[in-house]
Scaffold this active site. Structure first.
Site, short mmCIF file in Angstrom:
data_model
loop_
_atom_site.label_atom_id
_atom_site.label_comp_id
_atom_site.label_asym_id
_atom_site.label_seq_id
_atom_site.Cartn_x
_atom_site.Cartn_y
_atom_site.Cartn_z
N CYS A 344 0.84 -1.20 0.00
CA CYS A 344 0.00 0.00 0.00
C CYS A 344 0.88 1.25 0.00
O CYS A 344 1.36 1.67 1.07
CB CYS A 344 -0.93 0.01 1.21
SG CYS A 344 -2.01 1.46 1.27
N CYS A 347 -0.41 4.12 2.32
CA CYS A 347 -0.26 3.90 3.76
C CYS A 347 1.20 3.99 4.19
O CYS A 347 1.53 4.63 5.19
CB CYS A 347 -0.80 2.52 4.14
SG CYS A 347 -2.52 2.25 3.69
N ASP A 348 2.06 3.30 3.45
CA ASP A 348 3.42 3.09 3.92
C ASP A 348 4.46 3.98 3.25
O ASP A 348 5.61 4.02 3.69
CB ASP A 348 3.81 1.62 3.70
CG ASP A 348 2.84 0.67 4.39
OD1 ASP A 348 2.25 1.08 5.41
OD2 ASP A 348 2.67 -0.46 3.92
#
Length: 528
Positions: A344, A347-348
């Site tokens: 992701c 997200c990361d």
């Protein structure tokens, strides 16, 4: 910090606070502390029932706790909760102030019965669309149970902690100082981990449930659409899902859903769920199907066994189980998952600021990931195993304008390498047949999806790719069983197509029910 329309809306929410609330801040002289100070005072200015105290003694600075006046502090933010976490902040503020969390009576009772003590630390990034589900669930639990507390930590603000714990993906939850949960999780999943008896009780509640006319497996766009169409036909409709939204919940920007120029996955998933709940649909979440027992004859009852041990029955079944991210399947991928291997970018990505990363995959997902990451990291290497990128032209045109992106075609990733703690590089086989090495700190895998159909093998016809084979009516090889969405052979895995296919499957199920007489058969027995 807050725009006037948001202030107006928030002021309306805060007018309903039943109890005075204190925002107790622990600050220092840093710019981020000044930013937090500004946010908290802006919020407090909107209600005479909210006040700010700067007498906090927390070791993490900047941070703040939300507590009732004279009461304990169970909800904390070591973060400036903007972006995706602004909603988490507002919900926590309202819940501490007396608004009950939107949970079932059973969930509330289950939370209150947890013995504790449970001290959660939830590491997030403000660009992570998966994190708010976990944060909001744990915050609600801490409001309901004095033995539970949660602090939400922005990894970008507390990089020393992130480095010490080797956190390279979010959300990451620690319980009483030990790793507890990684990735998206809702309150049912969290409770299941904390309460070992929860699955048995869930199965017990479902054992006597009456058969459905239509039972839908999956809560993504296809499943939601099927539920609405089936309920509108007056059919007794059930829907089973681990979570509402499915893969859509992991989608950041959505710009091709007709009539909505721009939205994101969590917003669309929430709208789908609200639409389904507006109808008489029995929704069973936190459950996963594990086996299908076809009816012994047309018009009989199909059985669906759940992982919890319960078995549900229905005259027709609609399979809308969706898909999950495909893995590379190369050495090092599993070893370094969440230690440099990620799935992701939204997200990361922030954890790779200033670092070198690779993106495996040249379709829309891969090119979008490379574009997003290029604004954060030092350099992106995009690897496409074929001779050309498959992404839409508009995305490829944007990609070519980025000076810190290298595109490698005919590049097959063969190994992810590391030092035992983190990723240090990868090896790919080029078009020349030779192996080549790239030094980097992260690999984002974006190579498409695999259908969630492993539990259906030997039950109905699947394609060579594991997709459920359907005709133009959404019918499978088993009479009375239909399917829709990304788990099927329907071409083009798109949200709008899944929604249409869900409607088709529901209408086909209705047509089947009115044409096939009810068989004089007992429910399928439980497997031995």
């Amino acid at each position: 910090m807050l725009q006037d329309p948001i202030k107006t809306q928030l002021k309306g929410y805060l007018a309903g606070l039943a109890h005075p609330v204190v925002l107790e801040a622990s600050l220092d002289d840093s710019p981020k502390s000044r930013e937090m100070h500004e946010l908290l005072h802006e919020v407090a200015a909107l209600s005479d029932r909210v006040q700010v105290s700067e007498a906090g003694q927390a070791t993490r600075r900047p941070s703040f706790v939300i507590r009732r006046e004279g009461g304990r502090a169970g909800v904390s933010f070591a973060a400036i909760p903007m972006g995706h976490e602004f909603t988490s902040f507002v919900l926590a503020l309202l819940q501490v102030g007396g608004h009950p969390p939107k949970l079932s009576d059973d969930e509330i009772a289950q939370i209150k019965a947890l013995p504790g003590p449970y001290h959660f630390e939830t590491y997030v990034s403000l660009s992570c669309q998966n994190c708010p589900d976990v944060v909001q669930a744990l915050n609600a639990m801490s409001v309901l149970n004095p033995n539970i507390s949660n602090v939400t930590i922005d990894g970008a603000l507390f990089q020393d902690e992130v480095t010490a714990k080797n956190i390279m993906s979010v959300p990451q939850v620690y319980l009483n100082g030990a790793p507890f949960e990684t990735g998206r999780a809702d309150i049912e999943q969290l409770l299941a981990k904390l309460d070992a008896d929860a699955p048995r009780r869930a199965a017990e509640k479902l054992k006597d449930i009456a058969p459905f006319d239509v039972l839908i497996i999956g809560g993504g766009p296809a499943g939601a659409s099927a539920a609405v169409y089936a309920a509108r036909k007056g059919l007794r409709t059930g829907l089973v899902a681990e979570r509402f939204g499915g893969q859509v919940m992991d989608t950041a920007g959505i710009e091709n859903f007709i009539s909505i120029p721009e939205t994101d996955g969590p917003k669309l998933a929430a709208a789908l769920e609200a639409h389904v709940r507006a109808y008489d649909v029995e929704i069973i979440t936190g459950q996963q199907a594990k086996e299908l027992f076809p009816a012994p004859q047309p018009g009989g009852l199909h059985g669906v066994a759940l992982e919890s041990g319960a078995i549900l029955h229905a005259r027709t079944v609609i399979l809308a189980t969706g898909a999950h991210w495909r893995h590379l399947g190369v050495p090092g991928e599993e070893e370094y998952r969440n230690k440099g291997v990620a799935y992701c970018p939204h997200c990361d990505g922030p954890f790779y600021k200033g670092k070198r990363v690779a993106v495996a995959g040249g379709g829309n997902s891969g090119v979008e990931a490379a574009i997003d990451l290029a604004g954060i990291v030092a350099h992106v290497t995009l690897l496409q195993r074929g001779s050309h990128l498959k992404a839409d032209k508009v995305l490829q045109d944007k990609l070519r304008t980025l000076s810190n992106v290298t595109v490698l075609t005919e590049a097959l990733t063969t190994r992810i390498e590391g030092n035992g703690r983190n990723v240090t590089g990868l090896t790919y086989r080029g078009g020349d047949g030779a192996d080549h090495h790239v030094d980097l700190e992260g690999v984002f895998v974006q190579i498409g999806l695999l259908p969630n159909t492993g539990w259906l093998k030997n039950t109905l016809r699947l394609s060579d790719f594991g997709e459920i084979v359907v005709n133009d009516h959404g019918a499978t090889s088993v009479p009375g069983v239909f399917a829709a969405g990304d788990a099927t052979t329907t071409p083009y895995k798109q949200i709008v197509i899944a929604i249409g296919a869900g409607a088709t499957a529901a209408l086909s199920a209705f047509d089947y029910l009115i044409r096939v007489p009810v068989a004089a058969a007992q429910p399928v027995p439980a497997p031995v």
